[in-house]
Design a protein around this motif. Structure first.
Motif, PDB file in Angstrom:
ATOM      1  N   ALA A 160       0.830  -1.208   0.000  1.00 37.48           N
ATOM      2  CA  ALA A 160       0.000   0.000   0.000  1.00 37.48           C
ATOM      3  C   ALA A 160       0.865   1.259   0.000  1.00 37.48           C
ATOM      4  N   ARG A 161       1.920   1.250   0.805  1.00 38.97           N
ATOM      5  CA  ARG A 161       2.814   2.406   0.852  1.00 38.97           C
ATOM      6  C   ARG A 161       3.470   2.635  -0.506  1.00 38.97           C
ATOM      7  N   ARG A 162       3.926   1.540  -1.120  1.00 42.06           N
ATOM      8  CA  ARG A 162       4.612   1.679  -2.411  1.00 42.06           C
ATOM      9  C   ARG A 162       3.667   2.173  -3.500  1.00 42.06           C
ATOM     10  N   HIS A 163       2.447   1.606  -3.544  1.00 47.09           N
ATOM     11  CA  HIS A 163       1.505   2.023  -4.582  1.00 47.09           C
ATOM     12  C   HIS A 163       1.069   3.474  -4.380  1.00 47.09           C
ATOM     13  N   ALA A 164       0.907   3.898  -3.127  1.00 53.03           N
ATOM     14  CA  ALA A 164       0.546   5.291  -2.863  1.00 53.03           C
ATOM     15  C   ALA A 164       1.661   6.230  -3.323  1.00 53.03           C
ATOM     16  N   ASN A 165       2.901   5.857  -3.022  1.00 54.95           N
ATOM     17  CA  ASN A 165       4.031   6.680  -3.462  1.00 54.95           C
ATOM     18  C   ASN A 165       4.107   6.744  -4.981  1.00 54.95           C
ATOM     19  N   GLU A 166       3.899   5.598  -5.634  1.00 55.20           N
ATOM     20  CA  GLU A 166       3.903   5.584  -7.095  1.00 55.20           C
ATOM     21  C   GLU A 166       2.816   6.497  -7.644  1.00 55.20           C
ATOM     22  N   TYR A 167       1.643   6.390  -7.085  1.00 51.94           N
ATOM     23  CA  TYR A 167       0.522   7.183  -7.584  1.00 51.94           C
ATOM     24  C   TYR A 167       0.776   8.682  -7.406  1.00 51.94           C
ATOM     25  N   LEU A 168       1.387   9.043  -6.284  1.00 55.73           N
ATOM     26  CA  LEU A 168       1.608  10.451  -5.984  1.00 55.73           C
ATOM     27  C   LEU A 168       2.781  11.054  -6.746  1.00 55.73           C
ATOM     28  N   ASP A 169       3.861  10.272  -6.889  1.00 54.27           N
ATOM     29  CA  ASP A 169       5.124  10.877  -7.302  1.00 54.27           C
ATOM     30  C   ASP A 169       5.704  10.385  -8.628  1.00 54.27           C
ATOM     31  N   VAL A 170       5.351   9.165  -9.048  1.00 57.40           N
ATOM     32  CA  VAL A 170       6.115   8.561 -10.133  1.00 57.40           C
ATOM     33  C   VAL A 170       5.407   8.671 -11.470  1.00 57.40           C
ATOM     34  N   GLU A 171       4.194   8.157 -11.549  1.00 58.77           N
ATOM     35  CA  GLU A 171       3.552   7.979 -12.848  1.00 58.77           C
ATOM     36  C   GLU A 171       2.670   9.167 -13.241  1.00 58.77           C
ATOM     37  N   THR A 172       2.695   9.489 -14.540  1.00 59.09           N
ATOM     38  CA  THR A 172       1.818  10.518 -15.084  1.00 59.09           C
ATOM     39  C   THR A 172       0.906   9.961 -16.167  1.00 59.09           C
ATOM     40  N   ASP A 173       1.168   8.764 -16.639  1.00 57.92           N
ATOM     41  CA  ASP A 173       0.327   8.138 -17.650  1.00 57.92           C
ATOM     42  C   ASP A 173      -1.037   7.806 -17.038  1.00 57.92           C
ATOM     43  N   PRO A 174      -2.151   8.338 -17.598  1.00 54.55           N
ATOM     44  CA  PRO A 174      -3.471   8.140 -16.965  1.00 54.55           C
ATOM     45  C   PRO A 174      -3.864   6.677 -16.823  1.00 54.55           C
ATOM     46  N   ALA A 175      -3.614   5.877 -17.860  1.00 52.14           N
ATOM     47  CA  ALA A 175      -4.016   4.461 -17.798  1.00 52.14           C
ATOM     48  C   ALA A 175      -3.281   3.737 -16.676  1.00 52.14           C
ATOM     49  N   TYR A 176      -1.975   3.985 -16.572  1.00 51.06           N
ATOM     50  CA  TYR A 176      -1.222   3.292 -15.526  1.00 51.06           C
ATOM     51  C   TYR A 176      -1.544   3.864 -14.154  1.00 51.06           C
ATOM     52  N   CYS A 177      -1.876   5.161 -14.086  1.00 54.09           N
ATOM     53  CA  CYS A 177      -2.302   5.739 -12.806  1.00 54.09           C
ATOM     54  C   CYS A 177      -3.549   5.035 -12.302  1.00 54.09           C
ATOM     55  N   ASP A 178      -4.510   4.781 -13.204  1.00 49.74           N
ATOM     56  CA  ASP A 178      -5.721   4.053 -12.810  1.00 49.74           C
ATOM     57  C   ASP A 178      -5.376   2.670 -12.282  1.00 49.74           C
ATOM     58  N   GLU A 179      -4.447   1.998 -12.969  1.00 50.19           N
ATOM     59  CA  GLU A 179      -4.053   0.649 -12.545  1.00 50.19           C
ATOM     60  C   GLU A 179      -3.430   0.686 -11.156  1.00 50.19           C
ATOM     61  N   ILE A 180      -2.542   1.654 -10.929  1.00 48.39           N
ATOM     62  CA  ILE A 180      -1.886   1.772  -9.621  1.00 48.39           C
ATOM     63  C   ILE A 180      -2.919   2.068  -8.534  1.00 48.39           C
ATOM     64  N   TYR A 181      -3.885   2.941  -8.838  1.00 44.52           N
ATOM     65  CA  TYR A 181      -4.881   3.286  -7.827  1.00 44.52           C
ATOM     66  C   TYR A 181      -5.740   2.074  -7.468  1.00 44.52           C
ATOM     67  N   HIS A 182      -6.094   1.270  -8.455  1.00 45.11           N
ATOM     68  CA  HIS A 182      -6.864   0.066  -8.168  1.00 45.11           C
ATOM     69  C   HIS A 182      -6.047  -0.924  -7.328  1.00 45.11           C
ATOM     70  N   ARG A 183      -4.747  -1.000  -7.591  1.00 45.34           N
ATOM     71  CA  ARG A 183      -3.890  -1.856  -6.763  1.00 45.34           C
ATOM     72  C   ARG A 183      -3.863  -1.350  -5.324  1.00 45.34           C
ATOM     73  N   LEU A 184      -3.817  -0.023  -5.186  1.00 44.23           N
ATOM     74  CA  LEU A 184      -3.818   0.572  -3.844  1.00 44.23           C
ATOM     75  C   LEU A 184      -5.096   0.204  -3.100  1.00 44.23           C
ATOM     76  N   LEU A 185      -6.244   0.284  -3.789  1.00 45.86           N
ATOM     77  CA  LEU A 185      -7.510  -0.074  -3.153  1.00 45.86           C
ATOM     78  C   LEU A 185      -7.534  -1.550  -2.757  1.00 45.86           C
ATOM     79  N   GLU A 186      -6.965  -2.387  -3.599  1.00 51.53           N
ATOM     80  CA  GLU A 186      -6.915  -3.818  -3.276  1.00 51.53           C
ATOM     81  C   GLU A 186      -6.095  -4.066  -2.012  1.00 51.53           C
ATOM     82  N   GLU A 187      -4.947  -3.370  -1.895  1.00 56.15           N
ATOM     83  CA  GLU A 187      -4.105  -3.561  -0.709  1.00 56.15           C
ATOM     84  C   GLU A 187      -4.815  -3.043   0.544  1.00 56.15           C
ATOM     85  N   GLU A 188      -5.552  -1.937   0.415  1.00 50.43           N
ATOM     86  CA  GLU A 188      -6.297  -1.429   1.561  1.00 50.43           C
ATOM     87  C   GLU A 188      -7.398  -2.406   1.977  1.00 50.43           C
ATOM     88  N   ALA A 189      -8.024  -3.044   0.977  1.00 47.00           N
ATOM     89  CA  ALA A 189      -9.035  -4.058   1.298  1.00 47.00           C
ATOM     90  C   ALA A 189      -8.401  -5.241   2.019  1.00 47.00           C
TER      91      ALA A 189
END
Length: 407
Positions: A328-357
């Motif tokens: 969760a920490r890694r995916h949040a950091n990626e979402y905030l700081d690393v990626e700008t591609d919209p499609a991959y941002c969506d993928e990272i955010y969904h991974r973050l939600l999965e880890e929170e679940a």
């Protein structure tokens, strides 16, 4: 096992050919490898390594085959642990996902060159000085102790003298320009951060080699087997990185298993050194009648330790809690700081939600302990707030509602 010059030449040509194939057919086009692509090529490279091992077994005999497989399994396990460090390193430098595979392939190539030099140096030292076995054994025991003291849970990026020196000496632009090493900013040619990342990866590889080369010499002193086991453990590492990206977070106890393996090999080396002893202040330079650990027993223990480590990482509640928190920490950091591609941002955010679940599904004790980390909850809140802004701007889609545990 004697190996002719012709066999050496053919082996080197084959390994270089596999590296060139990777450069010209896989990483020339910048892309994020799919799970299927990573799985197929990981299977190909492991298949090549295993087929080569059976060739050694048939042509070189059972002892040579066991030594090769013991070396290959050990080096592969150490490489997987190194991948976790690379993951933190690429994250700390904010390397876009699509450009990571070229950085990794450079690191693998550099590592192979450096380790080849260390292999021949180590072989020369062993052939000339029997006391080197004592030195290698001591290095591995110290490394095992360091692994036990390491804390990967805080996800701190690697920081060593080579990285600090590179940051100070190499003045780079603020942003990446694809995978280019040089870019133009305001009419001036400048180095990009990609060069800094490659230097950091290469420098970290050198430090890894100081541990891995003594380890494999503890399993076999045949230079050809040491070289091939090391080379095949590195080939395909780029594909493996993308295949087990999520699994890396799950192997929370891998360092403990590797510490046990390195300690085992260190003891094996010291016992062998006692058997071959010619150091004057130990038993007056005479050999010590010490028991030695056979290659077969070493291979069995290494595989057993790795299996127990992986199973314990996957099944224990504490391991699962650390796994989900780290992911969760890694995916949040990626979402905030690393990626700008919209499609991959969506993928990272969904991974973050999965880890929170997953975190919310933990036993109450571990769930409460996880959400008690203020740094983590702040990080998750910032990621959700950024996602809301991106949804409002139309650059991201709104996912299905899910309880995150963050208020």
């Amino acid at each position: 096992m004697n190996v002719s010059g012709a066999v050496w030449l053919l082996t080197v040509i084959g390994i270089v050919g596999l590296l060139l194939f990777d450069y010209f057919f896989h990483v020339r086009r910048t892309h994020i490898p799919s799970l299927g692509e990573a799985a197929r090529w990981t299977a190909v490279y492991i298949g090549i390594a295993v087929a080569f091992g059976f060739g050694v077994l048939i042509l070189g005999g059972g002892t040579a085959g066991a030594e090769y497989f013991a070396g290959y399994v050990t080096e592969k396990a150490l490489s997987v642990d190194n991948l976790f460090v690379f993951l933190l390193l690429l994250g700390s430098f904010k390397v876009p996902r699509a450009d990571q595979q070229k950085v990794l392939l450079f690191g693998i190539t550099f590592s192979l060159i450096v380790r080849t030099g260390f292999i021949f140096l180590g072989a020369a030292l062993i052939n000339s000085f029997a006391w080197v076995f004592y030195l290698f054994g001591l290095i591995l025991l110290i490394t095992a102790g360091n692994l036990l003291r390491e804390q990967h849970d805080d996800d701190r990026p690697p920081d060593n003298v080579i990285i600090r020196l590179a940051r100070r000496v190499l003045r780079t632009s603020e942003n990446y320009d694809g995978d280019k090493l040089v870019t133009t900013v305001d009419g001036r040619r400048m180095l990009t951060p990609m060069l800094l990342v490659m230097v950091a990866i290469g420098g970290t590889d050198i430090l890894f080699a100081l541990d891995s080369i003594p380890a494999i010499f503890g399993l076999t002193q045949n230079t050809y087997l040491v070289f091939t086991a090391t080379a095949f453990s590195l080939l395909g590492l780029r594909q493996l990185y993308f295949l087990i990206d999520g699994l890396l977070d799950r192997l929370v106890y891998l360092s403990y298993g590797l510490a046990a393996i390195l300690a085992l090999i260190g003891i094996k080396l010291i016992l062998h050194a006692l058997h071959e002893n010619n150091v004057p202040f130990i038993n007056n330079g005479e050999h010590v009648d010490a028991a030695e650990i056979s290659t077969g027993l070493s291979l069995s223990l290494i595989i057993g330790i790795l299996l127990v480590t992986v199973l314990f990482s996957l099944l224990s509640p504490r391991g699962r809690a650390q796994t989900y928190t780290r992911a969760a920490r890694r995916h949040a950091n990626e979402y905030l700081d690393v990626e700008t591609d919209p499609a991959y941002c969506d993928e990272i955010y969904h991974r973050l939600l999965e880890e929170e679940a997953h975190i919310n599904g933990l036993p109450a004790k571990y769930r409460a302990r996880t959400y008690a980390e203020k740094e983590l909850t702040d990080l998750l809140r910032r990621a959700h707030e950024l996602h809301e802004r991106r949804v409002a701007a139309g650059t991201c889609f709104r996912p299905e509602p899910a309880s995150t545990g963050v208020s």
